[in-house]
Design an enzyme around this catalytic site. Structure first.
Site, PDB file in Angstrom:
ATOM      1  N   THR A 122      -5.729  -0.229   7.112  1.00 34.87           N
ATOM      2  CA  THR A 122      -7.121  -0.590   7.412  1.00 34.87           C
ATOM      3  C   THR A 122      -7.302  -0.632   8.925  1.00 34.87           C
ATOM      4  O   THR A 122      -6.722  -1.488   9.601  1.00 34.87           O
ATOM      5  CB  THR A 122      -7.439  -1.955   6.779  1.00 34.87           C
ATOM      6  N   GLY A 155     -14.635 -20.260  -6.936  1.00 32.15           N
ATOM      7  CA  GLY A 155     -13.293 -20.841  -6.923  1.00 32.15           C
ATOM      8  C   GLY A 155     -12.948 -21.314  -5.533  1.00 32.15           C
ATOM      9  O   GLY A 155     -13.837 -21.575  -4.705  1.00 32.15           O
ATOM     10  N   VAL A 194       0.843  -1.212   0.000  1.00 31.52           N
ATOM     11  CA  VAL A 194       0.000   0.000   0.000  1.00 31.52           C
ATOM     12  C   VAL A 194       0.876   1.259   0.000  1.00 31.52           C
ATOM     13  O   VAL A 194       0.720   2.152  -0.839  1.00 31.52           O
ATOM     14  CB  VAL A 194      -0.946   0.007   1.226  1.00 31.52           C
ATOM     15  N   CYS A 248      -6.093  -9.520   3.191  1.00 35.55           N
ATOM     16  CA  CYS A 248      -7.149  -8.565   3.564  1.00 35.55           C
ATOM     17  C   CYS A 248      -8.471  -9.207   3.963  1.00 35.55           C
ATOM     18  O   CYS A 248      -8.917  -9.040   5.102  1.00 35.55           O
ATOM     19  CB  CYS A 248      -7.373  -7.590   2.415  1.00 35.55           C
ATOM     20  N   GLY A 278      -8.610 -15.746  -0.169  1.00 37.00           N
ATOM     21  CA  GLY A 278      -7.419 -15.689   0.683  1.00 37.00           C
ATOM     22  C   GLY A 278      -6.836 -14.295   0.676  1.00 37.00           C
ATOM     23  O   GLY A 278      -7.549 -13.315   0.470  1.00 37.00           O
TER      24      GLY A 278
HETATM   25  C1  UGA Z   1      -8.823  -6.795  -1.548  1.00 40.25           C
HETATM   26  C2  UGA Z   1      -9.834  -5.788  -2.142  1.00 40.25           C
HETATM   27  O1  UGA Z   1     -10.295  -6.271  -3.416  1.00 40.25           O
HETATM   28  C3  UGA Z   1      -9.206  -4.415  -2.320  1.00 40.25           C
HETATM   29  O2  UGA Z   1     -10.189  -3.484  -2.750  1.00 40.25           O
HETATM   30  C4  UGA Z   1      -8.656  -3.943  -0.957  1.00 40.25           C
HETATM   31  O3  UGA Z   1      -8.023  -2.694  -1.050  1.00 40.25           O
HETATM   32  C5  UGA Z   1      -7.642  -4.969  -0.450  1.00 40.25           C
HETATM   33  O4  UGA Z   1      -8.299  -6.252  -0.329  1.00 40.25           O
HETATM   34  C6  UGA Z   1      -7.147  -4.496   0.902  1.00 40.25           C
HETATM   35  O5  UGA Z   1      -7.964  -4.377   1.819  1.00 40.25           O
HETATM   36  O6  UGA Z   1      -5.981  -4.121   0.999  1.00 40.25           O
HETATM   37  P1  UGA Z   1      -6.827  -8.303  -2.548  1.00 40.25           P
HETATM   38  O7  UGA Z   1      -6.979  -9.087  -1.288  1.00 40.25           O
HETATM   39  O8  UGA Z   1      -5.491  -7.820  -2.938  1.00 40.25           O
HETATM   40  O9  UGA Z   1      -7.768  -6.976  -2.495  1.00 40.25           O
HETATM   41  O10 UGA Z   1      -7.346  -9.181  -3.768  1.00 40.25           O
HETATM   42  P2  UGA Z   1      -8.764  -9.511  -4.432  1.00 40.25           P
HETATM   43  O11 UGA Z   1      -8.617  -9.387  -5.893  1.00 40.25           O
HETATM   44  O12 UGA Z   1      -9.860  -8.778  -3.802  1.00 40.25           O
HETATM   45  O13 UGA Z   1      -8.920 -11.072  -4.102  1.00 40.25           O
HETATM   46  C7  UGA Z   1      -9.116 -11.554  -2.776  1.00 40.25           C
HETATM   47  C8  UGA Z   1      -9.506 -13.019  -2.808  1.00 40.25           C
HETATM   48  O14 UGA Z   1     -10.797 -13.192  -3.375  1.00 40.25           O
HETATM   49  C9  UGA Z   1      -8.573 -13.903  -3.632  1.00 40.25           C
HETATM   50  O15 UGA Z   1      -8.366 -15.117  -2.967  1.00 40.25           O
HETATM   51  C10 UGA Z   1      -9.340 -14.120  -4.930  1.00 40.25           C
HETATM   52  O16 UGA Z   1      -8.988 -15.290  -5.597  1.00 40.25           O
HETATM   53  C11 UGA Z   1     -10.759 -14.176  -4.398  1.00 40.25           C
HETATM   54  N1  UGA Z   1     -11.790 -13.871  -5.412  1.00 40.25           N
HETATM   55  C12 UGA Z   1     -11.903 -12.621  -5.924  1.00 40.25           C
HETATM   56  C13 UGA Z   1     -12.660 -14.883  -5.826  1.00 40.25           C
HETATM   57  O17 UGA Z   1     -12.565 -16.031  -5.357  1.00 40.25           O
HETATM   58  N2  UGA Z   1     -13.627 -14.585  -6.711  1.00 40.25           N
HETATM   59  C14 UGA Z   1     -13.772 -13.352  -7.236  1.00 40.25           C
HETATM   60  O18 UGA Z   1     -14.686 -13.155  -8.065  1.00 40.25           O
HETATM   61  C15 UGA Z   1     -12.885 -12.349  -6.841  1.00 40.25           C
END
Ligand code: UGA
Length: 432
Positions: free
Chosen positions: A122, A256, A11, A263, A260
């Site tokens: 956060t 899926g 960040v 966050c 994980g």
């Molecule tokens: C998340 C949020 O999306 C960001 O907006 C936020 O700023 C960040 O946390 C944070 O609080 O710092 P991040 O954890 O980096 O971001 O990644 P994501 O793309 O959100 O994915 C999180 C998890 O959800 C992953 O395991 C991903 O595979 C899963 N996921 C995401 C799914 O299983 N399905 C989806 O449709 C989207």
């Protein structure tokens, strides 16, 4: 403007580099000497697409500086962003705020003129009040303002998310200060991003409520995927059909493995604990946490079934071990449970990940890292696609795998079941 970012995690570093790219002078501070030395020698300590070029460009033009000297960086800056970690507390699963409060104390010692102090970390609702209290022990309230400006950067997409955000949220009870933050973000606002201001507690709440909602969306679709499997319905069609309703929206509806990362798991726990302390039961988010935790083993145990309970001595290839693509982050990744599980059952595991070998698996016997997909898949009995990196999306399994009875377990639904059937691959996916 002169800006100080305290903490050079993904960040602080991404935001710092991007603020410099918008024309500001940015001091990125970290107490970790190794990290600062690395950054000063041109090495980026995290894997984040696009970050390398921005850091190099702005470092060379002297707008981006890396230092351990917090005192000086605070003194010369107008705005100070707190970007340190808020990990899950060992005591009660709330957010551990000790890093944030320590930084606040350090800042308070170095306030020499008016400062805007912004939390990007956060933090639970009312943390800003506590930071204000800490600083006001040393300095008059006239000399500083504490603001909440949560980040919404996804790992792996952080640079793009900074440059093209859906919204910028700023929480502050002082309108003049909100105007200053609006000015800082003006180049992004001009491109069409919405600047939303509210009070400080409101912004703190928006961050947690957003992450918990996205986690809920994912768990929701994951459970619907379980139902689709029983009823022979394709979850991909359901996600698309649902997402077309603008009230629902199609994003974060990909079924899926359990979600994980650093966050969602941490923030869902923290918000429920904070709410409990206010005698508010966030029962939906608690159910999401449970559903996600169950999902981890549910998907892993399917491997027993796919291999007819004969895992011993089977050659299993795992493609992608990080929690999502375009990152080297392993935190709360399903692979951390899956590989030891298969290992214990006597499988011979090869894994490949574009972000490289992972130390965490070094101590497991019969687990090896391969440097390329072809080599990794050559002799496999089962290929598991765990992460949706682009390079896993068009593999010619028939060409690269020697085994005629090859099985593919696609946890990210990257391939069409019909096409895989046509080419004679035993294909298992999620929710279809
Ligand atoms: C998340 C949020 O999306 C960001 O907006 C936020 O700023 C960040 O946390 C944070 O609080 O710092 P991040 O954890 O980096 O971001 O990644 P994501 O793309 O959100 O994915 C999180 C998890 O959800 C992953 O395991 C991903 O595979 C899963 N996921 C995401 C799914 O299983 N399905 C989806 O449709 C989207």
């Amino acid at each position: 403007m002169k800006i100080c970012m305290v903490g050079t995690g993904y960040v602080g570093l991404v935001s710092g580099a991007c603020f410099a790219d918008l024309g500001n002078i940015v001091y990125c501070v970290d107490k970790d000497k190794k990290k600062i030395d690395k950054l000063n020698s041109g090495e980026i300590p995290i894997y984040e697409p696009g970050l390398d070029e921005i850091v190099k460009k702005n470092y060379q033009s002297n707008r981006l500086k890396f230092t351990q000297n917090l005192s000086n960086a605070v003194k010369v800056s107008d705005i100070i962003f707190i970007c340190v970690g808020t990990p899950t507390s060992k005591k009660n699963k709330s957010a551990d705020l000790s890093f944030v409060f320590n930084v606040a104390k350090e800042i308070s010692k170095n306030i020499n003129k008016f400062k805007i102090i912004v939390t990007k970390s956060t933090v639970p609702v009312t943390t800003g009040d506590k930071i204000e209290k800490i600083i006001s022990k040393k300095r008059s309230k006239k000399l500083f303002e504490v603001v909440s400006n949560p980040e919404f950067l996804r790992e792996g997409d952080a640079v793009r998310d900074f440059r093209f955000p859906d919204r910028i949220v700023v929480g502050c009870n002082n309108k003049k200060i909100i105007k200053k933050l609006e000015f800082l973000y003006e180049p992004l606002i001009k491109k069409g991003c919405i600047f939303f201001s509210t009070n400080r507690r409101g912004a703190e709440m928006i961050k947690y409520a957003s992450n918990a909602f996205l986690a809920t969306k994912i768990s929701y679709i994951n459970e619907i995927a379980n139902f689709c499997e029983k009823t022979k319905v394709n979850i991909e069609d359901v996600s698309l059909g649902m997402g077309l309703d603008k009230r629902i929206g199609g994003r974060f509806l990909r079924a899926g493995p359990a979600y994980g990362g650093s966050c969602f798991p941490k923030d869902t726990k923290a918000i429920t604990v904070t709410a409990d302390s206010y005698k508010t039961n966030l029962s939906i988010i608690k159910a999401v946490i449970k559903s996600n935790s169950n999902r981890r083993m549910l998907l892993i145990k399917r491997i027993d079934k796919i291999l007819s309970n004969k895992i011993k001595n089977k050659k299993i290839t795992v493609l992608g071990v990080t929690f999502k693509p375009n990152t080297d982050d392993m935190r709360e990744s399903t692979s951390l449970l899956m590989l030891p599980y298969l290992n214990k059952k006597g499988a011979k595991i090869t894994y490949y990940d574009p972000s490289g070998e992972k130390n965490v698996f070094n101590k497991l016997k019969n687990v090896s890292f391969s440097h390329n997909i072809i080599h990794a898949c050559l002799k496999a009995d089962l290929v598991i696609i765990h992460t949706e990196w682009d390079e896993f999306k068009s593999i010619d399994f028939k060409k690269i795998c020697k085994n005629k009875n090859l099985k593919v377990y696609d946890m990210r639904n990257l391939y069409s079941s019909d096409k895989m059937k046509k080419i004679g691959v035993n294909y298992y996916s999620i929710g279809r």
